[in-house]
Design an enzyme around this catalytic site. Structure first.
Site, PDB file in Angstrom:
ATOM      1  N   ASP A 113       1.147  -0.915  -0.036  1.00  0.00           N
ATOM      2  CA  ASP A 113      -0.200   0.076   0.392  1.00  0.00           C
ATOM      3  C   ASP A 113       0.794   0.973   0.004  1.00  0.00           C
ATOM      4  O   ASP A 113       1.970   1.726   0.821  1.00  0.00           O
ATOM      5  CB  ASP A 113      -0.676  -0.045   1.144  1.00  0.00           C
ATOM      6  CG  ASP A 113      -2.093   0.417   1.453  1.00  0.00           C
ATOM      7  OD1 ASP A 113      -2.527   1.549   0.131  1.00  0.00           O
ATOM      8  OD2 ASP A 113      -2.978   0.026   1.580  1.00  0.00           O
ATOM      9  N   ASP A 215      -2.915   4.904  -1.747  1.00  0.00           N
ATOM     10  CA  ASP A 215      -4.353   5.093  -1.301  1.00  0.00           C
ATOM     11  C   ASP A 215      -4.542   6.321  -1.381  1.00  0.00           C
ATOM     12  O   ASP A 215      -3.413   7.262  -1.730  1.00  0.00           O
ATOM     13  CB  ASP A 215      -3.228   5.207   0.315  1.00  0.00           C
ATOM     14  CG  ASP A 215      -4.412   5.798   1.220  1.00  0.00           C
ATOM     15  OD1 ASP A 215      -5.498   4.370   1.479  1.00  0.00           O
ATOM     16  OD2 ASP A 215      -4.698   6.458   1.465  1.00  0.00           O
ATOM     17  N   GLU A 280      -6.679   4.581  -5.284  1.00  0.00           N
ATOM     18  CA  GLU A 280      -7.799   4.260  -4.454  1.00  0.00           C
ATOM     19  C   GLU A 280      -8.488   5.925  -5.237  1.00  0.00           C
ATOM     20  O   GLU A 280      -7.800   6.435  -4.638  1.00  0.00           O
ATOM     21  CB  GLU A 280      -7.495   3.540  -3.329  1.00  0.00           C
ATOM     22  CG  GLU A 280      -8.678   4.342  -2.638  1.00  0.00           C
ATOM     23  CD  GLU A 280      -8.641   4.432  -1.018  1.00  0.00           C
ATOM     24  OE1 GLU A 280      -9.687   3.996  -0.463  1.00  0.00           O
ATOM     25  OE2 GLU A 280      -8.261   5.220  -1.072  1.00  0.00           O
ATOM     26  N   HIS A 342     -11.340  -3.201   3.674  1.00  0.00           N
ATOM     27  CA  HIS A 342     -11.491  -2.522   5.112  1.00  0.00           C
ATOM     28  C   HIS A 342     -12.308  -1.501   5.718  1.00  0.00           C
ATOM     29  O   HIS A 342     -11.971  -1.219   6.778  1.00  0.00           O
ATOM     30  CB  HIS A 342     -10.237  -2.567   5.820  1.00  0.00           C
ATOM     31  CG  HIS A 342      -9.341  -1.823   4.867  1.00  0.00           C
ATOM     32  ND1 HIS A 342      -9.276  -1.703   3.838  1.00  0.00           N
ATOM     33  CD2 HIS A 342      -8.613  -0.374   4.939  1.00  0.00           C
ATOM     34  CE1 HIS A 342      -8.477  -0.376   2.987  1.00  0.00           C
ATOM     35  NE2 HIS A 342      -7.769   0.329   4.519  1.00  0.00           N
ATOM     36  N   ASP A 343     -12.356  -0.600   4.772  1.00  0.00           N
ATOM     37  CA  ASP A 343     -13.265   0.320   5.030  1.00  0.00           C
ATOM     38  C   ASP A 343     -15.032   0.499   4.643  1.00  0.00           C
ATOM     39  O   ASP A 343     -15.180   1.289   5.428  1.00  0.00           O
ATOM     40  CB  ASP A 343     -12.354   1.134   3.967  1.00  0.00           C
ATOM     41  CG  ASP A 343     -11.686   1.750   4.138  1.00  0.00           C
ATOM     42  OD1 ASP A 343     -10.873   2.221   5.287  1.00  0.00           O
ATOM     43  OD2 ASP A 343     -10.930   2.365   2.934  1.00  0.00           O
TER      44      ASP A 343
HETATM   45  C1  GLC Z   1      -8.278   5.058   2.570  1.00  0.00           C
HETATM   46  C2  GLC Z   1      -7.974   3.821   3.241  1.00  0.00           C
HETATM   47  C3  GLC Z   1      -8.632   3.639   4.951  1.00  0.00           C
HETATM   48  C4  GLC Z   1      -7.472   5.279   4.850  1.00  0.00           C
HETATM   49  C5  GLC Z   1      -7.479   6.465   4.108  1.00  0.00           C
HETATM   50  C6  GLC Z   1      -6.725   7.195   4.078  1.00  0.00           C
HETATM   51  O1  GLC Z   1      -9.267   5.287   1.644  1.00  0.00           O
HETATM   52  O2  GLC Z   1      -8.920   2.782   2.288  1.00  0.00           O
HETATM   53  O3  GLC Z   1      -8.655   3.018   5.561  1.00  0.00           O
HETATM   54  O4  GLC Z   1      -8.395   6.084   6.132  1.00  0.00           O
HETATM   55  O5  GLC Z   1      -7.337   5.953   3.086  1.00  0.00           O
HETATM   56  O6  GLC Z   1      -5.655   7.152   4.932  1.00  0.00           O
END
Ligand code: GLC
Ligand code: CA
Length: 539
Positions: A113, A215, A280, A342-343
């Protein structure tokens, strides 16, 4: 130092990630090798058989690890205090090297990541930056004077809802954070910042990793004039996680300048061979498209299309998400789907356990790169918020992987950092030997995908009006055709043969895989799907 994996099929022009199946590991919760109750890299190595390499494995192509770097854990690893080390609770760099080798030995790729948008408040760069206005690293982050009334410089909100600015007493200015205040945003207008992040990428690429999930990348650059965001009027951006801002993030998300940062990341990935970057980006697919495809061959190879994940159980909305993905991904682009991560609440929690089978079927039969979230393959559900402690509101879907029915679920010899949920019933060991289990279905689906070019890399054409509540599509590659049918309703559904005739499907098809025990040949003209049944047939 380990080289990245060579291509499986050197004669095949397709990159390895096209149609690959990726498995997301949340390292704290996957497997604990040393009994401290926290998952670690050695634990992952011990459990690789689950993923690839034996007859009983799922057969995924790659794993992506959520952050494994040192972090004070304000956002559970997404606040990084050192980008080029492994957090002690997860192990060491040597363990990571061992994991890379163990993965590559069994033909599994490994993605990490990359969190380019923000560091931890404890990162040395930020410690320096906040120390004085004249510090050489001051400009590595976004600092601004208070508004005339002493308040924040503008009205921007962070993804979790509160203001995106925090006042820092030492220097009398505000710093910007798109997420928690403990995650200050880096300033990519300073080229030294991009250079530093590029060095981070090279550090891991040289160790042999096969790519990064990138991310929160839509946040990396904001309006230099700091203009106020307009009020929230419609769902311009994605609902769900990140959309609690109650405003249109017009000036601080998905700005045109973000693409230049992405191109910079891609240039670094391309210094190495066969590496992939998956963005993402929480935006609707028409905006996502701007990062992908032949015209954007210098940006992301893949980016999550979260529309499917955000779809409630409504067959028309699923159809819409799929059609939008197919119509709006530009030429050369390959959709990337997930049903959980995970979110977000887990699939079996959002849709109910009964629907998890056909949901898995749908995900794995679509054209694209499916990303599975650990535990999805056994139908794990969320913890009740109170049981999980609910620190960040997202602990419920981060509970430990349930390997067996023992009190610690085979996850740890100690006390798990979060509680298990119904592990006596929902666990890998119990499902492994049961051909009717969800795990066995995932294995079959992955296996069929792997050996069927039409499913792995074929085109997609939807077949409409088969029956109310039934989604259908045809996948096609190298003269090989597969008809995919999903009954998303709670009742049996007879198919209307007319639309199939229009596609020239034969009268009979061989069942390649089904959520039910349907096998052998099926008469397509008179086919009746069971409730919540998915069937893929050669056609
Ligand atoms: C992404 C991650 C999340 C995190 C955010 C800030 O969306 O998946 O878990 O809180 O970025 O890094
Ligand atoms: Ca541990």
């Amino acid at each position: 130092m380990v080289e990245a994996m060579a291509s499986d099929r050197p004669t095949d022009a397709r990159p390895w990630w096209q149609g690959a199946v990726i498995y997301q590991i949340y390292p704290r919760s996957f497997a604990d090798a040393n009994g401290d109750g926290i998952g670690d890299l050695r634990g992952i190595i011990d459990r690789l058989d689950h993923l690839r390499g034996t007859d009983a494995s799922l057969g995924v192509d790659a794993i992506w690890l959520s952050p494994i770097f040192p972090s004070p854990l304000h956002d559970f690893g997404y606040d990084i205090s050192d980008y080029t080390d492994v957090a002690p609770e997860f192990g060491s760099l040597a363990d990571l090297d061992a994991l890379i080798t163990a993965c590559h030995d069994r033909g599994l790729r490994l993605l990490l990541d990359l969190v380019p948008n923000h560091t931890s408040i404890e990162h040395a760069w930020f410690v320096e930056s906040r120390s004085s206005r004249s510090n050489p690293r001051r400009d590595w982050y976004s600092w601004a004077d208070p508004a005339p009334d002493g308040g924040p410089p503008n009205n921007w909100r962070c993804a979790f809802g509160p203001p995106a600015w925090t006042f820092d007493e030492t220097t009398g200015q505000y710093y910007l954070h798109s997420f928690y205040p403990e995650q200050p945003d880096l300033n990519y207008r300073n080229p030294a910042v991009a250079d530093a992040m590029h060095e981070v990428m090279r550090f891991w690429f040289r160790r042999g990793i096969d790519g990064f999930r990138v991310d929160a990348v839509a946040h990396v650059l904001k309006d230099p004039l700091l203009r106020d965001n307009p009020p929230y009027r419609r769902e311009t951006w994605m609902p769900g996680f990140g959309m609690r801002m109650n405003q249109d993030p017009l000036w601080n998300m998905d700005r045109p300048e973000v693409h230049e940062v992405v191109r910079g990341l891609r240039r670094v990935a391309d210094e190495f061979e066969g590496r992939v970057l998956i963005g993402e980006i929480y935006t609707p697919v028409e905006r996502l498209a701007g990062y992908l495809g032949e015209d954007r061959a210098d940006e992301f190879q893949l980016a999550f299309d979260f529309e499917l994940l955000n779809t409630p159980w409504d067959w028309r909305l699923f159809m819409l998400a799929i059609e939008r993905a197919e119509a709006l991904h530009p030429p050369g682009a390959w959709p990337t789907y997930a049903l959980s991560n995970h979110d977000n609440p887990r699939t079996a929690t959002r849709y109910g356990r009964e629907r998890a089978r056909v949901a898995a079927f749908l995900l794995l039969m679509l054209r694209g790169v499916p990303v599975l979230y650990q535990g999805e393959e056994i139908g794990m559900v969320d913890a009740a918020p109170s049981a999980a402690g609910d620190r960040a509101g997202r602990d419920a879907q981060r509970t430990p992987m349930q390997w067996d029915g023992s009190s610690s679920g085979g996850f740890t010899a100690g006390r798990p950092w979060l509680p298990l949920v119904d592990q006596e019933r929902v666990n890998v060991a119990a499902q492994a030997g049961d051909s009717g289990s969800l795990l066995s279905l995932y294995r079959r689906l992955l296996q069929v995908r792997a050996v069927t070019p039409a499913l792995r890399c074929g085109t997609h054409r939807s077949v409409f009006e088969l029956a109310e509540g039934v989604l259908g599509w045809i996948r096609e590659a190298e003269g090989d055709r597969v008809l995919v049918l999903c009954n998303l309703t709670d009742e049996p559904r007879a198919l209307d043969p007319a639309p199939l005739r229009r596609f020239g499907t034969p009268d009979r098809g061989e069942v390649l895989v089904a959520t039910s025990d349907r096998a052998g040949h099926a008469e397509l003209r008179t086919l009746v799907l069971e409730r919540l049944e998915g069937v893929a047939l050669s056609a």
